[in-house]
Design a protein around this motif. Structure first.
Motif, mmCIF file in Angstrom:
data_model
loop_
_atom_site.group_PDB
_atom_site.id
_atom_site.type_symbol
_atom_site.label_atom_id
_atom_site.label_comp_id
_atom_site.label_asym_id
_atom_site.label_seq_id
_atom_site.Cartn_x
_atom_site.Cartn_y
_atom_site.Cartn_z
ATOM 1 N N ILE A 1 0.695 -1.379 0.250
ATOM 2 C CA ILE A 1 0.087 0.103 -0.144
ATOM 3 C C ILE A 1 1.058 1.292 -0.177
ATOM 4 O O ILE A 1 2.099 1.158 0.744
ATOM 5 C CB ILE A 1 -1.117 0.051 1.276
ATOM 6 N N ASP A 2 0.613 2.338 -0.784
ATOM 7 C CA ASP A 2 1.261 3.369 -0.882
ATOM 8 C C ASP A 2 1.270 4.632 -0.064
ATOM 9 O O ASP A 2 2.102 5.245 0.180
ATOM 10 C CB ASP A 2 1.145 4.025 -2.412
ATOM 11 N N PHE A 3 -0.099 4.675 0.577
ATOM 12 C CA PHE A 3 -0.482 5.950 1.413
ATOM 13 C C PHE A 3 -1.279 5.422 2.413
ATOM 14 O O PHE A 3 -2.363 4.541 1.782
ATOM 15 C CB PHE A 3 -0.836 6.903 0.490
ATOM 16 N N MET A 4 -1.551 5.968 3.492
ATOM 17 C CA MET A 4 -2.628 5.503 4.444
ATOM 18 C C MET A 4 -3.118 7.069 5.133
ATOM 19 O O MET A 4 -2.188 7.903 5.784
ATOM 20 C CB MET A 4 -2.435 4.604 5.534
ATOM 21 N N TRP A 5 -4.175 7.447 4.853
ATOM 22 C CA TRP A 5 -4.778 8.554 5.665
ATOM 23 C C TRP A 5 -5.283 8.010 6.814
ATOM 24 O O TRP A 5 -6.207 7.486 7.001
ATOM 25 C CB TRP A 5 -6.159 9.194 4.989
ATOM 26 N N SER A 6 -4.606 8.284 7.957
ATOM 27 C CA SER A 6 -4.763 8.024 9.533
ATOM 28 C C SER A 6 -5.726 9.296 9.973
ATOM 29 O O SER A 6 -5.016 9.983 10.888
ATOM 30 C CB SER A 6 -3.365 7.846 10.246
ATOM 31 N N ASP A 7 -6.835 9.572 9.916
ATOM 32 C CA ASP A 7 -7.539 10.540 10.007
ATOM 33 C C ASP A 7 -7.478 10.817 11.662
ATOM 34 O O ASP A 7 -7.673 9.979 12.488
ATOM 35 C CB ASP A 7 -8.873 10.371 9.737
ATOM 36 N N HIS A 8 -7.426 12.183 11.983
ATOM 37 C CA HIS A 8 -7.113 12.429 13.520
ATOM 38 C C HIS A 8 -6.076 11.929 14.300
ATOM 39 O O HIS A 8 -6.064 11.669 15.316
ATOM 40 C CB HIS A 8 -8.455 11.967 14.178
ATOM 41 N N TRP A 9 -4.782 11.560 13.352
ATOM 42 C CA TRP A 9 -3.665 10.952 14.055
ATOM 43 C C TRP A 9 -3.284 12.010 15.001
ATOM 44 O O TRP A 9 -3.412 13.381 14.792
ATOM 45 C CB TRP A 9 -2.669 10.660 12.878
ATOM 46 N N GLY A 10 -2.818 11.438 16.205
ATOM 47 C CA GLY A 10 -2.269 12.375 17.343
ATOM 48 C C GLY A 10 -3.422 13.412 17.885
ATOM 49 O O GLY A 10 -3.171 14.181 18.711
ATOM 50 N N ALA A 11 -4.745 12.737 17.947
ATOM 51 C CA ALA A 11 -5.643 13.954 18.384
ATOM 52 C C ALA A 11 -5.536 13.705 20.300
ATOM 53 O O ALA A 11 -4.892 12.849 20.520
ATOM 54 C CB ALA A 11 -7.042 13.094 18.150
ATOM 55 N N PRO A 12 -5.765 14.707 20.710
ATOM 56 C CA PRO A 12 -5.532 15.033 22.028
ATOM 57 C C PRO A 12 -6.085 13.646 23.067
ATOM 58 O O PRO A 12 -7.105 13.382 22.552
ATOM 59 C CB PRO A 12 -6.340 16.022 22.654
ATOM 60 N N ASP A 13 -5.338 12.988 23.671
ATOM 61 C CA ASP A 13 -5.605 11.907 24.697
ATOM 62 C C ASP A 13 -6.021 10.608 24.033
ATOM 63 O O ASP A 13 -6.508 9.806 24.289
ATOM 64 C CB ASP A 13 -6.935 12.486 25.536
ATOM 65 N N THR A 14 -5.281 10.581 22.858
ATOM 66 C CA THR A 14 -5.355 9.434 21.998
ATOM 67 C C THR A 14 -4.172 8.746 21.857
ATOM 68 O O THR A 14 -4.130 7.743 20.820
ATOM 69 C CB THR A 14 -6.244 9.493 20.853
ATOM 70 N N GLU A 15 -2.978 8.940 22.536
ATOM 71 C CA GLU A 15 -1.850 8.522 22.242
ATOM 72 C C GLU A 15 -1.738 6.948 22.597
ATOM 73 O O GLU A 15 -0.885 6.196 22.062
ATOM 74 C CB GLU A 15 -0.500 9.040 23.217
ATOM 75 N N HIS A 16 -2.644 6.460 23.648
ATOM 76 C CA HIS A 16 -2.726 4.829 23.649
ATOM 77 C C HIS A 16 -3.143 4.233 22.425
ATOM 78 O O HIS A 16 -2.804 2.863 22.435
ATOM 79 C CB HIS A 16 -3.670 4.666 24.827
ATOM 80 N N VAL A 17 -3.406 5.011 21.448
ATOM 81 C CA VAL A 17 -3.679 4.134 20.279
ATOM 82 C C VAL A 17 -3.045 4.553 19.081
ATOM 83 O O VAL A 17 -2.344 3.413 18.535
ATOM 84 C CB VAL A 17 -5.335 4.361 19.908
ATOM 85 N N TRP A 18 -2.504 5.821 19.025
ATOM 86 C CA TRP A 18 -1.869 6.146 17.870
ATOM 87 C C TRP A 18 -0.165 5.761 18.117
ATOM 88 O O TRP A 18 0.302 5.660 17.109
ATOM 89 C CB TRP A 18 -1.767 7.647 17.807
ATOM 90 N N HIS A 19 0.217 5.922 19.187
ATOM 91 C CA HIS A 19 1.562 5.120 19.350
ATOM 92 C C HIS A 19 1.801 3.916 18.866
ATOM 93 O O HIS A 19 2.913 3.605 18.097
ATOM 94 C CB HIS A 19 2.095 5.615 20.886
ATOM 95 N N PRO A 20 1.195 3.066 19.071
ATOM 96 C CA PRO A 20 1.324 1.681 18.957
ATOM 97 C C PRO A 20 0.931 1.510 17.461
ATOM 98 O O PRO A 20 1.684 0.780 16.607
ATOM 99 C CB PRO A 20 0.409 0.755 19.770
#
Length: 511
Positions: free
Chosen positions: A215-234
């Motif tokens: 896959i060439d590209f992924m649009w990860s909508d709302h990446w790094g939204a406040p208080d979601t690091e428990h999802v976005w970091h891993p």
């Protein structure tokens, strides 16, 4: 989830809203704390340079939403409502090609949680819809069509916003923005639930990035939204492990603070981040602002970047209601293509200021992009080729330095100059000028860049400042056979490295 329901109450929800607001307001970062003490500039990865060269992308917003009238999806609507009877992924891809797009991105799973592939992580998928008797896989159809017709493949997935997985325990109405986020905040107070939610997101991303080849590209909508690091970091680590050659929105690209196709100018691709690592969003400089968006965008931070920023992030401008009216998803009676002059203006104020633009082409309930949008896409692609396909003169063999002259045999009218910086070695141009050789002397060209739709903090009359990947300068017309670029200021006084310079005479596109 009975324990979660016990948390519900106006006071608790209001308290969470206030808390989230305070956290957001206090996450400003003074960039001087992160400025490098060396002359080393941030440099893009080869895949980021390639991504910038794609310039124009297409977005395919499709799922349950056209059948329910929702934009974001509350995760409650039944999969039985999803039944596109004429779906043709090749029509999507061919429309994108006619647009001039080099890449195309499908909402494999939007915020409501409905999966366009038969995911093993949830029952909320097309496997429980009438589409192809529950045997369909639209992600596979899309990937196959992209490979057949030579477009780069993009998939949309948002790990922090999955309403079906996250709020299936809640019986009341689910709004967008603060309402939804406060409910998720309540849910995440349950540690076991928080863990299960993360596991679902990681498993879905793993399916998308292992079952369909490169896959060439992924649009990860709302990446790094406040208080979601428990999802976005891993998730960020997982993506880097599964598809290291893929461009991932967040640590490698970022949005400009709006969904209307405007990019801040001057603009630096190098950025500092909120915590000094590549896991968080760009940090503000003094004077940068956050804007509110009536659509409820979570990425309303307008960031100019920083010439000495530590991390490179290509800007990519989304267009929810810019190429057409009506929002991201198709809605009957609302989704209509806009006029060609507006589309060309969109190109100049995004690609022409150094950013990518990803143009939305939403299929209707048939599973087809409507005829008026198909026609508008082709008209746009044809017009861009007509304008920039045959330069009067150009060079891509330009030595590093503070001046470069481009000449040709016969004097002719010129009103557009395109510059590209050699960003592989960093972004350096701070201020420059363009001059024409007239009556045996060099005369500065007056720039004629105007974007009437731009409102502060977006620049409606961008002049001769940053270049980055590309800068398209419209100038007051002159008749000449020599144009000169001259650098007036650069980062650390380094010689500017131009990758390309071209001159054109383009027809006006606005009255």
């Amino acid at each position: 989830m009975k324990s979660i329901k016990n948390f519900l109450g106006v006071a608790v929800v209001f308290g969470l809203l206030v808390s989230c607001s305070q956290i957001s307001q206090t996450r400003e970062n003074d960039e001087t704390n992160q400025v490098s003490q060396t002359n080393e500039l941030a440099k893009p990865l080869p895949k980021q340079i390639a991504f910038a060269d794609w310039e124009v992308g297409a977005f395919i917003h499709f799922g349950l939403n056209p059948f329910t009238g929702q934009e974001h999806g509350d995760g409650k609507e039944s999969p039985s409502k999803f039944n596109p009877t004429e779906l043709d992924a090749e029509q999507w891809v061919l429309t994108a090609k006619s647009l001039g797009a080099k890449y195309i991105c499908l909402t494999a799973r939007h915020e409501g949680g409905f999966c366009l592939w038969p995911s093993k992580t949830t029952s909320y998928t097309i496997a429980n819809s009438p589409y192809k008797g529950g045997k369909g896989d639209i992600v596979q159809e899309f990937v196959d069509a992209c490979r057949k017709h030579g477009l780069k493949i993009g998939l949309y997935h948002t790990s922090s916003h999955d309403t079906n997985t996250g709020l299936s325990w809640y019986d009341g109405p689910i709004g967008w923005g603060p309402s939804r986020d406060s409910l998720m905040g309540i849910a995440f107070q349950d540690a076991e639930f928080k863990k299960r939610y993360r596991e679902v997101q990681m498993a879905q991303v793993r399916e998308l990035l292992t079952n369909y080849g490169p896959i060439d590209f992924m649009w990860s909508d709302h990446w790094g939204a406040p208080d979601t690091e428990h999802v976005w970091h891993p998730i960020t680590d997982l993506v880097a492990d599964l598809q290291p050659n893929m461009v991932f929105m967040g640590p490698e690209t970022w949005v400009p603070g709006n969904e209307s196709g405007h990019v801040v100018y001057p603009m630096w691709n190098a950025v500092h981040t909120l915590d000094g690592t590549n896991y968080t969003r760009p940090a503000p400089n003094k004077g940068d602002v956050d804007t509110e968006n009536d659509y409820g965008l979570l990425e309303g931070e307008v960031r100019t970047g920083h010439p000495l920023g530590a991390y490179w992030r290509v800007r990519e401008c989304p267009t929810s209601s810019t190429f057409h009216s009506g929002g991201w998803f198709w809605h009957p009676g609302r989704t209509r293509a806009k006029e060609l002059p507006e589309h060309i203006d969109l190109y100049y104020r995004t690609v022409g200021l150094g950013a990518n633009v990803i143009i939305n082409l939403p299929p209707d309930t048939r599973g087809l992009i409507p005829d008026d949008i198909v026609a508008a896409a082709k008209a746009f692609g044809d017009e861009i080729k007509n304008r920039f396909g045959n330069p009067i003169a150009g060079s891509d063999a330009i030595p590093a330095g503070n001046t470069f002259e481009l000449s040709w045999e016969e004097p002719t009218e010129v009103n557009t100059i395109v510059l590209m910086e050699h960003i592989a070695n960093g972004q350096k141009a701070v201020r420059y000028t363009l001059e024409a050789f007239l009556d045996r002397e060099w005369v500065e060209l007056k720039h004629a860049n105007k974007f009437p739709s731009a409102r502060p903090p977006y620049n409606s009359v961008p002049g001769y400042e940053t270049i980055g990947h590309k800068k398209i300068d419209r100038v007051e017309p002159v008749v000449t056979n020599k144009i000169r670029f001259r650098s007036l200021e650069s980062v650390h006084d380094l010689p500017v490295e131009l990758r390309k310079m071209q001159v054109f005479n383009c027809e006006p596109y606005m009255k």
